[in-house]
Every structure is written in C-alpha cells, then in structure tokens.
Write a protein that holds these residues in place. Structure first.
Motif, PDB file in Angstrom:
ATOM      1  N   ARG A 118       0.816  -1.219   0.000  1.00 43.81           N
ATOM      2  CA  ARG A 118       0.000   0.000   0.000  1.00 43.81           C
ATOM      3  C   ARG A 118       0.851   1.271   0.000  1.00 43.81           C
ATOM      4  O   ARG A 118       0.324   2.370   0.113  1.00 43.81           O
ATOM      5  CB  ARG A 118      -0.955   0.010   1.189  1.00 43.81           C
ATOM      6  N   GLY A 119       2.182   1.121  -0.117  1.00 43.63           N
ATOM      7  CA  GLY A 119       3.048   2.280  -0.298  1.00 43.63           C
ATOM      8  C   GLY A 119       3.770   2.805   0.926  1.00 43.63           C
ATOM      9  O   GLY A 119       4.420   3.848   0.845  1.00 43.63           O
ATOM     10  N   TRP A 120       3.698   2.100   2.047  1.00 41.75           N
ATOM     11  CA  TRP A 120       4.447   2.551   3.212  1.00 41.75           C
ATOM     12  C   TRP A 120       5.924   2.289   2.969  1.00 41.75           C
ATOM     13  O   TRP A 120       6.294   1.251   2.419  1.00 41.75           O
ATOM     14  CB  TRP A 120       3.979   1.825   4.473  1.00 41.75           C
ATOM     15  N   SER A 121       6.782   3.235   3.374  1.00 42.19           N
ATOM     16  CA  SER A 121       8.213   3.098   3.081  1.00 42.19           C
ATOM     17  C   SER A 121       8.845   1.906   3.775  1.00 42.19           C
ATOM     18  O   SER A 121       9.723   1.254   3.223  1.00 42.19           O
ATOM     19  CB  SER A 121       8.963   4.378   3.477  1.00 42.19           C
ATOM     20  N   ASP A 122       8.389   1.599   4.981  1.00 39.14           N
ATOM     21  CA  ASP A 122       8.940   0.452   5.692  1.00 39.14           C
ATOM     22  C   ASP A 122       7.992   0.036   6.818  1.00 39.14           C
ATOM     23  O   ASP A 122       7.199   0.838   7.303  1.00 39.14           O
ATOM     24  CB  ASP A 122      10.320   0.788   6.275  1.00 39.14           C
ATOM     25  N   VAL A 123       8.110  -1.225   7.212  1.00 35.99           N
ATOM     26  CA  VAL A 123       7.370  -1.745   8.353  1.00 35.99           C
ATOM     27  C   VAL A 123       8.414  -2.332   9.294  1.00 35.99           C
ATOM     28  O   VAL A 123       9.142  -3.243   8.927  1.00 35.99           O
ATOM     29  CB  VAL A 123       6.342  -2.827   7.936  1.00 35.99           C
ATOM     30  N   VAL A 124       8.488  -1.761  10.501  1.00 37.27           N
ATOM     31  CA  VAL A 124       9.498  -2.176  11.466  1.00 37.27           C
ATOM     32  C   VAL A 124       8.815  -2.974  12.570  1.00 37.27           C
ATOM     33  O   VAL A 124       7.991  -2.437  13.311  1.00 37.27           O
ATOM     34  CB  VAL A 124      10.216  -0.949  12.079  1.00 37.27           C
ATOM     35  N   VAL A 125       9.160  -4.260  12.659  1.00 37.80           N
ATOM     36  CA  VAL A 125       8.601  -5.111  13.712  1.00 37.80           C
ATOM     37  C   VAL A 125       9.580  -5.087  14.880  1.00 37.80           C
ATOM     38  O   VAL A 125      10.717  -5.560  14.768  1.00 37.80           O
ATOM     39  CB  VAL A 125       8.370  -6.562  13.214  1.00 37.80           C
ATOM     40  N   LEU A 126       9.135  -4.505  15.985  1.00 34.72           N
ATOM     41  CA  LEU A 126       9.993  -4.408  17.166  1.00 34.72           C
ATOM     42  C   LEU A 126      10.099  -5.761  17.863  1.00 34.72           C
ATOM     43  O   LEU A 126       9.250  -6.623  17.683  1.00 34.72           O
ATOM     44  CB  LEU A 126       9.422  -3.365  18.134  1.00 34.72           C
ATOM     45  N   GLU A 127      11.137  -5.924  18.661  1.00 31.74           N
ATOM     46  CA  GLU A 127      11.325  -7.176  19.409  1.00 31.74           C
ATOM     47  C   GLU A 127      10.138  -7.404  20.335  1.00 31.74           C
ATOM     48  O   GLU A 127       9.541  -6.453  20.840  1.00 31.74           O
ATOM     49  CB  GLU A 127      12.591  -7.101  20.259  1.00 31.74           C
ATOM     50  N   THR A 128       9.813  -8.661  20.552  1.00 33.58           N
ATOM     51  CA  THR A 128       8.695  -9.003  21.435  1.00 33.58           C
ATOM     52  C   THR A 128       8.922  -8.399  22.817  1.00 33.58           C
ATOM     53  O   THR A 128       9.995  -8.550  23.396  1.00 33.58           O
ATOM     54  CB  THR A 128       8.535 -10.531  21.540  1.00 33.58           C
ATOM     55  N   GLY A 129       7.923  -7.676  23.289  1.00 31.51           N
ATOM     56  CA  GLY A 129       7.995  -7.037  24.596  1.00 31.51           C
ATOM     57  C   GLY A 129       8.520  -5.613  24.558  1.00 31.51           C
ATOM     58  O   GLY A 129       8.416  -4.884  25.535  1.00 31.51           O
ATOM     59  N   HIS A 130       9.069  -5.187  23.408  1.00 29.35           N
ATOM     60  CA  HIS A 130       9.610  -3.832  23.284  1.00 29.35           C
ATOM     61  C   HIS A 130       8.460  -2.853  23.054  1.00 29.35           C
ATOM     62  O   HIS A 130       7.604  -3.090  22.224  1.00 29.35           O
ATOM     63  CB  HIS A 130      10.603  -3.772  22.109  1.00 29.35           C
ATOM     64  N   GLN A 131       8.471  -1.737  23.787  1.00 27.80           N
ATOM     65  CA  GLN A 131       7.401  -0.754  23.651  1.00 27.80           C
ATOM     66  C   GLN A 131       7.715   0.261  22.568  1.00 27.80           C
ATOM     67  O   GLN A 131       8.878   0.555  22.308  1.00 27.80           O
ATOM     68  CB  GLN A 131       7.182  -0.009  24.972  1.00 27.80           C
ATOM     69  N   PHE A 132       6.657   0.808  21.970  1.00 26.43           N
ATOM     70  CA  PHE A 132       6.803   1.905  21.005  1.00 26.43           C
ATOM     71  C   PHE A 132       6.539   3.200  21.758  1.00 26.43           C
ATOM     72  O   PHE A 132       5.447   3.421  22.261  1.00 26.43           O
ATOM     73  CB  PHE A 132       5.802   1.738  19.853  1.00 26.43           C
ATOM     74  N   ASN A 133       7.572   4.051  21.863  1.00 26.81           N
ATOM     75  CA  ASN A 133       7.445   5.305  22.602  1.00 26.81           C
ATOM     76  C   ASN A 133       7.248   6.462  21.634  1.00 26.81           C
ATOM     77  O   ASN A 133       8.152   6.780  20.858  1.00 26.81           O
ATOM     78  CB  ASN A 133       8.693   5.550  23.460  1.00 26.81           C
ATOM     79  N   THR A 134       6.078   7.094  21.695  1.00 24.89           N
ATOM     80  CA  THR A 134       5.764   8.181  20.760  1.00 24.89           C
ATOM     81  C   THR A 134       6.706   9.367  20.940  1.00 24.89           C
ATOM     82  O   THR A 134       6.986  10.070  19.972  1.00 24.89           O
ATOM     83  CB  THR A 134       4.309   8.650  20.930  1.00 24.89           C
ATOM     84  N   TRP A 135       7.208   9.592  22.173  1.00 26.39           N
ATOM     85  CA  TRP A 135       8.085  10.749  22.382  1.00 26.39           C
ATOM     86  C   TRP A 135       9.444  10.593  21.704  1.00 26.39           C
ATOM     87  O   TRP A 135      10.182  11.556  21.565  1.00 26.39           O
ATOM     88  CB  TRP A 135       8.262  11.039  23.880  1.00 26.39           C
TER      89      TRP A 135
END
Length: 195
Positions: A118-135
């Motif tokens: 669908r045109g997204w530049s990349d999809v990054v799958v973080l390690e299991t249990g790793h949080q995504f921090n918006t800041w």
C-alpha cells in the motif's frame, strides 16, 4: 451445566482438598483447565509443598505463556493445538505457545507485506515485549516517508503504529525538504523549514 461438568472431571483428590478447604475457589476453577495428567502432576507438587496457585497456576497450566485467543491475527481454525477456557468460559487460551507464535509470526509478516504494497516506506517489527514510545518519534504521513512500527507483547497482542519516523530520521527528512533546487541550480531555504 458446563461448569458442573468441568468440576465433575476434576481428580477426586483435588475435590477432597477443596471440600477440606485446603485449596481456594480460584485454584479449583483454574484446575478445571488442566488435563488429567496435569492434575496428577499438580497433586505431586502439592504433596511436595510446591504446587502453584492463583495466577502462577494459570501460567503453569499454559506453559508459562498466558496467550488469549483474542490476540490471534490468524483464523483460529489454523491452530491445531488445544484451546482451553476457564470455568466460566469468559476467556480461552492457547495451550501450546510455540504453535501460536508460529502462526502469529506468519500473520504479522503477511500484514507487513500488505502495508508495503500500500506504499508505506517500511514496516518495522519491534522485538517481542519492546514498547513503542511516541516521544522518541514524530508523526509523519505515508507520503513523506512515514513508517509503520509493530509492537508485539509477550501475551501475543499486536499493535500497528502507522505514520511515524524516529526523531533522527524526521530531522534528516526536514532538513532535506527545507532545501529546494532553484532553476539556477542554487539551493534556497524553504519557508517551511524549521530553524
């Protein structure tokens, strides 16, 4: 009826322990999820004084992983292992975590491929249990190189965070966008450029 049937299938010694008030209601309810061999193993641990109870019992029954069926991104028919539910049938769990993770990983990869198509530049799958921090990231649309970040919890839950770049990548993209080539070949600073 299901609750009574589940209780009737318990090992007679477990029922005796409950009647003698040696085990609590919660432990009895959780033991209804156990197979006959697991019940025997639990009784051996009870005799040794090491039997897990409460939430530790649930983890022990589910092989250390408490993965609800609601976490699955794949159709449940594909899972060929056992699914167990608690006495009241409100929650059901995967008994074989390895089988779950195999299917869940495949489903995540399919979803990631769909995002790329669908045109997204990349999809990054973080390690299991790793949080995504918006800041640590900046919201960036797909048209400006935004990526999709995928978080996976130890309980199998998956979240897709669309349209983000790391602060460093966002600053680099802003600098590149801040300079435009003029017709003469000279660079001029864009009025949108951040100082």
């Amino acid at each position: 009826v299901k609750q009574r049937l589940a209780l009737s299938k318990l090992n007679s010694r477990i029922k005796s322990l409950f009647r003698a008030k040696e085990i609590e209601d919660d432990t009895l309810c959780l033991l209804t999820m156990a197979t006959a061999s697991q019940q025997k193993d639990w009784l051996k641990l009870w005799d040794e004084g090491n039997a897990p109870t409460d939430r530790y019992l649930k983890q022990w029954l589910l092989g250390g992983a408490e993965i609800k069926t609601t976490a699955a991104l794949f159709p449940l028919e594909l899972y060929k292992g056992h699914i167990v539910s608690d006495l009241f049938g409100t929650d059901s769990y995967f008994r074989e975590p390895d089988l779950f993770w195999e299917l869940q990983t495949g489903a995540i990869e399919e979803k990631a491929a769909s995002y790329r198509e669908r045109g997204w530049s990349d999809v990054v799958v973080l390690e299991t249990g790793h949080q995504f921090n918006t800041w640590e990231h900046e919201k960036t649309p797909k048209t400006k190189g935004g990526k999709v970040f995928v978080t996976v919890s130890h309980r199998g839950e998956v979240a897709f965070h669309e349209g983000w770049l790391s602060r460093k990548e966002a600053q680099k993209a802003a600098r590149a966008e801040g300079r435009k080539e003029t017709a003469d070949g000279e660079t001029e600073k864009s009025t949108n450029a951040k100082p």
